[in-house]
Motif scaffolding. Structure first.
Motif, mmCIF file in Angstrom:
data_model
loop_
_atom_site.group_PDB
_atom_site.id
_atom_site.type_symbol
_atom_site.label_atom_id
_atom_site.label_comp_id
_atom_site.label_asym_id
_atom_site.label_seq_id
_atom_site.Cartn_x
_atom_site.Cartn_y
_atom_site.Cartn_z
ATOM 1 N N GLY A 19 0.819 -1.199 0.000
ATOM 2 C CA GLY A 19 0.000 0.000 0.000
ATOM 3 C C GLY A 19 0.855 1.251 0.000
ATOM 4 N N SER A 20 0.214 2.405 0.044
ATOM 5 C CA SER A 20 0.936 3.679 0.062
ATOM 6 C C SER A 20 1.900 3.705 1.244
ATOM 7 C CB SER A 20 -0.049 4.841 0.167
ATOM 8 O OG SER A 20 -0.851 4.922 -0.986
ATOM 9 N N GLY A 21 3.111 4.188 0.974
ATOM 10 C CA GLY A 21 4.138 4.174 2.009
ATOM 11 C C GLY A 21 5.007 2.937 1.968
ATOM 12 N N THR A 22 4.653 1.965 1.090
ATOM 13 C CA THR A 22 5.423 0.713 0.958
ATOM 14 C C THR A 22 5.572 0.057 2.331
ATOM 15 O OG1 THR A 22 6.638 1.892 -0.782
ATOM 16 C CG2 THR A 22 7.453 -0.267 -0.186
ATOM 17 N N THR A 23 4.439 -0.296 2.930
ATOM 18 C CA THR A 23 4.410 -0.678 4.342
ATOM 19 C C THR A 23 4.435 -2.177 4.623
ATOM 20 O OG1 THR A 23 1.986 -0.519 4.264
ATOM 21 C CG2 THR A 23 3.196 1.415 5.045
ATOM 22 N N LEU A 24 4.551 -3.033 3.599
ATOM 23 C CA LEU A 24 4.543 -4.468 3.880
ATOM 24 C C LEU A 24 5.714 -4.864 4.778
ATOM 25 C CD1 LEU A 24 3.241 -7.219 3.462
ATOM 26 C CD2 LEU A 24 4.616 -7.502 1.397
ATOM 27 N N ALA A 25 6.890 -4.284 4.529
ATOM 28 C CA ALA A 25 8.048 -4.588 5.376
ATOM 29 C C ALA A 25 7.788 -4.160 6.818
ATOM 30 C CB ALA A 25 9.294 -3.891 4.833
ATOM 31 N N LEU A 26 7.093 -3.054 7.010
ATOM 32 C CA LEU A 26 6.748 -2.593 8.359
ATOM 33 C C LEU A 26 5.827 -3.596 9.045
ATOM 34 C CD1 LEU A 26 6.667 -0.474 10.613
ATOM 35 C CD2 LEU A 26 4.836 0.679 9.351
ATOM 36 N N VAL A 27 4.843 -4.117 8.312
ATOM 37 C CA VAL A 27 3.920 -5.096 8.883
ATOM 38 C C VAL A 27 4.680 -6.359 9.293
ATOM 39 C CG1 VAL A 27 1.907 -6.534 8.427
ATOM 40 C CG2 VAL A 27 1.974 -4.205 7.561
ATOM 41 N N GLN B 182 -0.011 -7.462 17.897
ATOM 42 C CA GLN B 182 -1.361 -7.873 17.532
ATOM 43 C C GLN B 182 -1.837 -7.146 16.279
ATOM 44 O OE1 GLN B 182 -2.972 -10.320 18.859
ATOM 45 N NE2 GLN B 182 -4.799 -10.084 17.603
ATOM 46 N N LEU B 183 -1.512 -5.838 16.179
ATOM 47 C CA LEU B 183 -1.888 -5.077 14.988
ATOM 48 C C LEU B 183 -1.202 -5.649 13.748
ATOM 49 C CD1 LEU B 183 -3.330 -2.643 13.703
ATOM 50 C CD2 LEU B 183 -1.313 -1.261 14.269
ATOM 51 N N GLY B 184 0.052 -6.060 13.897
ATOM 52 C CA GLY B 184 0.768 -6.672 12.780
ATOM 53 C C GLY B 184 0.110 -7.956 12.318
ATOM 54 N N ARG B 185 -0.316 -8.766 13.264
ATOM 55 C CA ARG B 185 -0.984 -10.032 12.902
ATOM 56 C C ARG B 185 -2.290 -9.771 12.162
ATOM 57 N NH1 ARG B 185 -0.121 -12.737 18.886
ATOM 58 N NH2 ARG B 185 2.061 -13.439 18.574
ATOM 59 N N LEU B 186 -3.020 -8.746 12.604
ATOM 60 C CA LEU B 186 -4.285 -8.414 11.946
ATOM 61 C C LEU B 186 -4.065 -7.794 10.566
ATOM 62 C CD1 LEU B 186 -6.205 -6.864 14.978
ATOM 63 C CD2 LEU B 186 -6.629 -9.097 13.916
ATOM 64 N N SER B 187 -2.900 -7.163 10.362
ATOM 65 C CA SER B 187 -2.656 -6.401 9.133
ATOM 66 C C SER B 187 -1.893 -7.170 8.076
ATOM 67 C CB SER B 187 -1.881 -5.116 9.469
ATOM 68 O OG SER B 187 -2.579 -4.335 10.404
ATOM 69 N N PRO C 179 -5.419 -0.448 7.970
ATOM 70 C CA PRO C 179 -5.251 -0.817 9.388
ATOM 71 C C PRO C 179 -3.964 -0.266 10.002
ATOM 72 C CG PRO C 179 -6.020 -2.707 8.137
ATOM 73 C CD PRO C 179 -5.683 -1.642 7.137
ATOM 74 N N ILE C 180 -2.892 -0.217 9.210
ATOM 75 C CA ILE C 180 -1.624 0.312 9.709
ATOM 76 C C ILE C 180 -1.667 1.839 9.770
ATOM 77 C CG2 ILE C 180 0.828 0.571 9.170
ATOM 78 C CD1 ILE C 180 0.176 -2.118 10.240
ATOM 79 N N ILE C 181 -2.160 2.446 8.704
ATOM 80 C CA ILE C 181 -2.152 3.908 8.625
ATOM 81 C C ILE C 181 -2.966 4.528 9.751
ATOM 82 C CG2 ILE C 181 -2.953 5.862 7.241
ATOM 83 C CD1 ILE C 181 -2.111 4.334 4.757
ATOM 84 N N PHE C 182 -4.134 3.929 10.039
ATOM 85 C CA PHE C 182 -4.997 4.507 11.061
ATOM 86 C C PHE C 182 -4.909 3.790 12.407
ATOM 87 C CE2 PHE C 182 -6.987 5.570 6.975
ATOM 88 C CZ PHE C 182 -7.065 6.948 7.107
#
Length: 446
Positions: free
Chosen positions: A298-306, A320-325, A336-339
């Motif tokens: 997604g925007s921000g190239t956030t898969l590595a962050l997840v 827990q947020l990482g598991r959900l995202s 889910p990550i952005i907000f």
């Protein structure tokens, strides 16, 4: 951090909000969305006609009629892009004004044909030896080549249409007349005015100056400048900066910026696809698919962050947020990550959120420009296409998949130090909460 938040809230958010609410940009965005299913369908057949297997390629080369037949759906989708977009943009704009969107779409489509030039060709000879001349529309203008003209005409025709409707300059029939018939007659005067306006514009352009036709005017004044600015390395960096900056304030930067840039990118995608269909090398680097190579997760190239949150988070909230995202993230959905993290109005995470796509743009652009990675071949995939697979389909080469792996690795190293700061902060909050909770439990026992 409070100063950064204050600047974002005071200056960036109000401006970005006004841009997001601008009805013409919204109409451009929503109208272009109408073309996407057709383009994706056409891309499937373009893939089918260019599968990278030598035996298959040789077979199609020996049977050119079969390859031509496979490309029929591609031509039936890609080559009417301007027509579909013109109707869609006019429809959405009229809808925002609460006037008849269907009539406005039809009038705008007719106005597009009025403004489209003809081409003459010889189909035979008369008995006296003179040539028989046939004229027809330049159907090449129905493709992405006519996209910008379609946008301009859709907005112009709809504005004329709605002004006359809102001033109540319409033919009114008795109430006993069926509503569908009454609406048709109501569209006569505003529709006539819109079509007349485009007709007069065409006559002026064809008889004054050296432009030749309306399409040349729009190309010289609008399309070429946007293409040159928006597809250079510097222009692309600025584009992605604006996208992530808008997301940082809670606005959907991709759709807002896309309302302006998507016509440019799709035009170049279509040109690459045409080159591929003709068996020629593709030319353009920055196309509509260029975004999908870079914005992994997604925007921000956030898969590595997840992935970092799932594997390395110490705080329970981020783990827990990482598991959900992780599921949505694989399909390039990262709200889910952005907000939820959040990234919005978070000065710590905004920095890598903006920096990561910028570095990825530079890596991707230069690697394609130097020939290390294949350029996009014009195949438009759904934005939910998982990475690695998407990189291969977009470039038609394993080099696209390798590039995305490199981007994921680079993204990890950019996000990690900022993630650790935020994770430690969250862990400290959790520990403080736990200590407070235990103290309250002890006091209640006493």
């Amino acid at each position: 951090m409070s100063k950064i938040n204050s600047v974002l809230e005071r200056y960036i958010m109000p401006f970005a909000g006004r841009v997001a609410e601008q009805r013409h940009l919204q109409a451009l965005r929503d109208g272009m969305v109408l073309t996407m299913p057709l383009i994706i369908i056409g891309s499937l057949f373009l893939i089918l006609a260019n599968l990278p297997f030598q035996a298959y390629t040789d077979f199609l080369a020996d049977h050119p009629h079969l390859r031509t037949s496979i490309l029929y759906p591609y031509r039936g989708t890609f080559e009417i892009m301007a027509l579909v977009a013109t109707f869609g943009i006019a429809y959405r704009l009229a809808e925002s004004y609460k006037v008849d969107p269907l009539a406005s779409g039809a009038v705008s489509l007719a106005a597009f044909f009025v403004g489209t030039p003809f081409v003459s060709y010889t189909i035979g000879q008369n008995p006296d030896g003179t040539n028989i001349i046939e004229t027809a529309y330049q159907t090449g203008m129905f493709t992405s080549k006519g996209l910008f003209v379609g946008m301009v005409i859709a907005i112009l025709a709809t504005e004329i249409y709605r002004i006359i409707i809102q001033k109540d300059i319409v033919i009114k029939l008795p109430e006993t007349v069926p509503p569908a018939v009454a609406r048709s007659f109501s569209a006569l005067i505003p529709g006539f005015a819109a079509i007349m306006a485009v007709w007069i514009l065409r006559l002026l352009v064809e008889n004054i100056g050296d432009f030749g036709n309306l399409h040349n005017v729009v190309t010289l004044l609008l399309q070429q400048p946007l293409t040159q600015i928006g597809t250079s390395l510097v222009g692309t960096l600025i584009t992605f900066l604006i996208i992530t900056l808008m997301w940082s304030t809670g606005l959907h930067g991709a759709t807002i910026v896309g309302s302006v840039m998507t016509p440019v990118w799709l035009t170049l995608s279509n040109e690459n696809a045409a080159s591929l269909a003709a068996g020629e090398p593709v030319k353009h680097i920055v196309t509509n698919e260029f975004n999908d190579i870079i914005l992994i997760g997604g925007s921000g190239t956030t898969l590595a962050l997840v992935l970092t949150m799932v594997l390395l988070a110490r705080s329970q909230q981020l783990k827990q947020l990482g598991r959900l995202s992780i599921g949505p993230g694989v399909f390039n959905i990262n709200e889910p990550i952005i907000f939820g993290m959040p990234i919005v109005l978070n000065p710590i995470m905004i920095i890598p959120f903006i920096l990561t796509p910028a570095i990825s743009v530079i890596i991707t652009y230069l690697s394609m420009d130097m020939g290390l990675v294949a350029k996009p071949i014009g195949i438009v995939t759904p934005f939910t296409m998982p990475p690695i697979i998407g990189g291969y389909l977009i470039t038609g080469s394993i080099s696209g998949s390798i590039l995305q792996l490199v981007i994921i690795a680079v993204s990890f190293f950019i996000y990690f130090p900022f993630f650790k700061i935020w994770d430690n902060q969250k862990l400290k909050e959790e520990n403080t909460t736990n200590i407070t909770s235990k103290m309250e439990d002890q006091q209640s026992v006493i």
